[in-house]
Design an enzyme around this catalytic site. Structure first.
Site, mmCIF file in Angstrom:
data_model
loop_
_atom_site.group_PDB
_atom_site.id
_atom_site.type_symbol
_atom_site.label_atom_id
_atom_site.label_comp_id
_atom_site.label_asym_id
_atom_site.label_seq_id
_atom_site.Cartn_x
_atom_site.Cartn_y
_atom_site.Cartn_z
ATOM 1 N N HIS A 30 0.855 -1.299 0.080
ATOM 2 C CA HIS A 30 -0.012 0.221 -0.050
ATOM 3 C C HIS A 30 0.863 1.076 0.041
ATOM 4 C CE1 HIS A 30 -2.403 -2.951 1.427
ATOM 5 N NE2 HIS A 30 -3.302 -3.005 1.822
ATOM 6 N N HIS A 261 -4.068 2.604 -3.655
ATOM 7 C CA HIS A 261 -4.696 2.585 -2.086
ATOM 8 C C HIS A 261 -3.854 1.594 -1.522
ATOM 9 C CE1 HIS A 261 -6.348 0.839 1.642
ATOM 10 N NE2 HIS A 261 -6.479 -0.088 1.074
ATOM 11 N N GLU A 406 -17.627 -3.764 24.663
ATOM 12 C CA GLU A 406 -16.660 -4.976 24.764
ATOM 13 C C GLU A 406 -15.448 -4.919 23.954
ATOM 14 O OE1 GLU A 406 -20.090 -4.971 24.204
ATOM 15 O OE2 GLU A 406 -20.795 -5.946 25.960
ATOM 16 N N HIS A 468 -28.701 -15.444 25.112
ATOM 17 C CA HIS A 468 -27.435 -14.710 26.868
ATOM 18 C C HIS A 468 -26.702 -16.773 27.236
ATOM 19 C CE1 HIS A 468 -29.108 -11.681 26.890
ATOM 20 N NE2 HIS A 468 -28.461 -11.469 28.097
HETATM 21 C C1 LIG Z 1 -11.871 -4.174 10.082
HETATM 22 C C2 LIG Z 1 -10.873 -4.266 8.735
HETATM 23 N N1 LIG Z 1 -11.944 -4.057 7.874
HETATM 24 C C3 LIG Z 1 -11.496 -4.181 5.975
HETATM 25 C C4 LIG Z 1 -10.176 -3.603 5.987
HETATM 26 C C5 LIG Z 1 -9.644 -3.549 4.621
HETATM 27 N N2 LIG Z 1 -8.964 -2.654 4.693
HETATM 28 C C6 LIG Z 1 -7.838 -2.040 3.983
HETATM 29 S S1 LIG Z 1 -7.353 -0.710 4.691
HETATM 30 C C7 LIG Z 1 -9.091 -0.370 4.063
HETATM 31 C C8 LIG Z 1 -9.482 1.134 3.786
HETATM 32 C C9 LIG Z 1 -9.184 1.953 4.514
HETATM 33 O O1 LIG Z 1 -8.943 3.482 4.364
HETATM 34 P P1 LIG Z 1 -8.933 4.656 4.916
HETATM 35 O O2 LIG Z 1 -8.276 3.835 6.436
HETATM 36 O O3 LIG Z 1 -9.364 5.441 4.503
HETATM 37 O O4 LIG Z 1 -7.638 4.204 4.133
HETATM 38 P P2 LIG Z 1 -6.088 5.054 3.129
HETATM 39 O O5 LIG Z 1 -6.996 4.340 2.283
HETATM 40 O O6 LIG Z 1 -6.977 6.373 3.053
HETATM 41 O O7 LIG Z 1 -4.485 4.630 2.882
HETATM 42 C C10 LIG Z 1 -9.644 -1.434 3.593
HETATM 43 C C11 LIG Z 1 -11.576 -1.667 3.746
HETATM 44 C C12 LIG Z 1 -8.980 -3.332 7.271
HETATM 45 N N3 LIG Z 1 -8.063 -4.075 7.474
HETATM 46 N N4 LIG Z 1 -9.597 -4.113 8.592
#
Ligand SMILES: Cc1ncc(C[n+]2csc(CCOP(=O)(O)OP(=O)(O)O)c2C)c(N)n1
Ligand SMILES: [Mg+2]
Length: 657
Positions: A30, A261, A406, A468
């Site tokens: 990334h 990204h 939680e 529960h």
């Molecule tokens: C809980 C979770 N859901 C989904 C992902 C997959 N994922 C990785 S980065 C991302 C997008 C994040 O967007 P942002 O935080 O704005 O990062 P940017 O594209 O700006 O680097 C997703 C959906 C993950 N790593 N963790």
């Protein structure tokens, strides 16, 4: 700042170059986030962050959490450039390859300087809340001379959008964690495209509503970034700094788009970026003057570190702080004497109550234990006399009222454990372990000593009914690697399991505990902690052994009664209590074979799903519950679902014939 502000641009470009080249080389990763946040990170490291690459584990360092873990090349670049021993340039060349500590997402056990494992969005920031809590707690106990640091977070849109963010931000605001500063990569881009696609939330307004201070800055203007951080430092509340950035900044044709990204820029765009940035060095080479700037900045941390060492040398409390930070339990075994005395008694209590009784003995003896519950204190039995409330007025308190959060609790406990100096334990109902499951998984992955007190562990909770009543939970938690799942059968095993959980310095534990009372099954001293082997023979067959009954928790009592009934028919039956599968698996083959002999019919009894028990009973019998429970008193439910001597014995006799 001793550095010439004009030098900051080239320093940030070093992060951009390393990030785009490493992702290109790995053909995976990334680049957008590290390139976009390079300027903010450079200001943070050059002017604010307290760190010493020569001693990354120095207790009073600031904690830096890259919550947007997909931007891992940002932290790998920073650690390398500032002079940490690892990652080396070779490690970075091998980004995302087997054996390189530069894993896809940052891993706390791979690199010193990576404070926690991030990538599951939202959890880094929530762990940082726990780190900030641990800092204030230890500060209250040890004073400013020994504990006086900040917690910094870089988080993206995703971290702020996740539900856990609401829990984490609510906690930090309520607890007035003013030494926590979140730098938000406000690039308005996520994987699918513009954030307009999925959100129209006013994020800073939400933070302010929770008691935070907010600032905004141009994330590519070092002076403006510094102004915003200075304002954050001056404010007593936790701060969110919205850093307006351009994702992939520097890549002339791709910046600002979701396409940067999570994909390599490609050779052509990398060449264009080099030209646009005026970056002439080859991949994985940093011009000497720029590297020298970064290294001089890294070397500066030695000063603050040395000053701390000098203060610690003259501080009578320092050895105690160092003991706690090293994760070593205190000397002496006062608790062991109390527990040994329990063997001479016959106490019939719920294991949740037994846990409270054990905690009443353990918490005064182990001052680093900090307990809590997600609003189920009276049900989880987690509060002890030694533990007063942790609050903004008394950070020295040892009991956290987590509220109904939680996931936030579990993630923050990870942060507390990783900060060090604290052993967190926290309670909720076992059935709600699903709400925090990914944080439990991260406890295990990060090798964090966190103890989960999960009560109301079966249909035995009775009238609250199937919403529960855990059915699949104990088994599904056993599936998580490096997690000890304990299901003790009585007061003695509960004390043993607590001891085992505390001794596991690099592993989290779950204690699955009953709501209902259970008789004390162990009364005579059986030598050492019998639960330590994971399973042990509680009762040996009297007649010739034909059956081995394997049970956990509340069903061990039933197994004993089943054995008695079988013996009355001349059928010899061992009873094996099995509080921990994980510890049993760690025993030698001889012990396991001795306990589970091939020539006996093996029968498991556990009030939960049976899938998995075949591993131990082979083609024997599995008595369990492969459906949801029902609302009724516990005794009625056990009878109804077949957990009775009358229903189990005929099945065994049938099978034997
Ligand atoms: C809980 C979770 N859901 C989904 C992902 C997959 N994922 C990785 S980065 C991302 C997008 C994040 O967007 P942002 O935080 O704005 O990062 P940017 O594209 O700006 O680097 C997703 C959906 C993950 N790593 N963790
Ligand atoms: Mg984004």
């Amino acid at each position: 700042m001793s550095l010439d502000p004009a030098r900051l641009g080239p320093m940030a470009n070093a992060i951009r170059a390393l990030s785009m080249d490493a992702v290109q080389q790995a053909n995976s990763g990334h680049p957008g986030m590290p390139m976009g946040m390079a300027d903010v990170a450079t200001v943070l490291y050059s002017k604010y962050l307290k760190f010493d690459p020569a001693d990354p584990a120095w207790p009073d360092r600031d904690r830096f959490v890259l919550s947007a873990g997909h931007g891992s090349m940002l932290i790998y670049s920073l650690l390398h450039l500032t002079g940490y021993a690892r990652p080396t340039m070779e490690d970075i060349r091998n980004f995302r390859q087997l054996g390189s500590p530069c894993a896809g997402h940052p891993e706390n056990f791979e690199l010193a300087g990576v404070e926690c494992t991030t990538g599951p969005l939202g959890q880094g920031l929530a762990m940082a809340v726990g780190m900030a809590m641990a800092e204030r707690h230890l500060n209250a106990q040890f004073g400013d001379d020994l504990v006086d640091h900040r917690t910094w977070v870089i988080a993206g849109d995703g971290c702020l959008m996740e539900g856990i963010n609401h829990e984490a931000v609510g906690l930090a605001g309520h607890l007035k964690l003013g030494r926590m500063i979140v730098l938000w990569d406000d690039n308005r881009i996520t994987i699918d495209g513009d954030t307009d696609l999925s959100t129209s939330e006013d994020v800073p307004a939400r933070y302010r509503a929770a008691g935070w201070h907010t600032e905004a800055c141009d994330g590519h203007d070092p002076a403006d970034i510094a102004r915003a951080i200075d304002a954050a430092l001056a404010d007593g509340r936790p701060s969110l700094v919205a850093c307006r950035t351009i994702i992939g900044k520097g890549a002339p044709n791709k910046q600002g788009s979701h396409n940067v990204h999570g994909a390599p820029l490609g050779a052509e765009e990398i060449a264009a970026t080099r030209a646009a940035l005026g970056w002439t060095a080859a991949p994985f080479e940093i011009p000497a003057d720029i590297l020298a700037d970064w290294r001089s900045l890294g070397a500066r941390g030695a000063e603050a570190h040395a000053a701390w060492e000098a203060r610690a040398a003259g501080n009578a409390q320092a050895p105690e702080l160092l003991r706690r930070m090293a994760g070593q339990l205190p000397d002496g075994d006062e608790a062991g004497k109390v527990f040994a005395d329990w063997l001479t008694q016959s106490q019939k209590v719920a294991t949740r109550k037994a846990s409270e009784m054990a905690l009443e003995v353990l918490t005064p003896a182990i001052p680093e234990m900090v307990g809590g519950s997600a609003d189920l204190t009276g049900s989880n039995n987690t509060k002890t006399k030694a533990a007063g409330p942790f609050s903004p007025e008394n950070y020295g308190g040892r009991y956290v009222y987590w509220g109904i959060r939680e996931f936030g609790m579990a993630a923050a406990m990870n942060g507390m454990a990783l900060h060090g100096g604290v052993i967190p334990y926290g309670g909720t109902f076992l059935v709600f372990s699903d709400y925090c499951r990914n944080a439990i998984r991260l406890s295990a992955l990060q090798r964090a000593r966190v103890v989960y007190v999960l009560t109301h562990d079966s249909i035995g909770l009775g009238e609250d009914g199937p919403t529960h009543q855990p059915v699949e939970h104990v088994m599904s938690l056993r599936m998580i690697p490096n997690l000890n799942v304990f299901r003790p059968a009585d007061i003695i095993e509960t004390a043993e399991c607590w001891n085992l959980a505390l001794q596991e310095s690099a592993r989290p534990s779950v204690l699955a505990l009953t709501r209902q009372n259970l008789p004390q099954l162990r009364t005579v001293e059986g030598g050492a902690n019998l639960s330590a082997k994971g399973a042990y023979r509680l009762k040996a067959a009297e007649a010739a052994r034909k059956v081995v009954l394997l049970a956990t928790g509340s069903e061990v009592e039933l197994a004993v009664n089943v054995a008695t009934a079988l013996e009355a028919q001349g059928i010899g039956a061992d009873v094996v209590s099995m509080p921990s599968w994980e510890l049993f698996e760690a025993q030698g083959a001889a012990y396991r074979a001795e306990l589970l002999p091939a020539d006996a019919l093996k029968v498991s009894i556990e009030a939960g799903v049976t899938l998995g028990w075949q591993k131990y009973v082979g083609d024997g019998l599995t008595i369990g519950l492969d459906r949801f429970g029902a609302s009724a008193p516990a005794e009625v439910l056990f009878e109804h679902f077949g957990f009775s001597v009358e229903k189990i014995v005929p099945q065994i006799v049938d099978r034997l014939n």
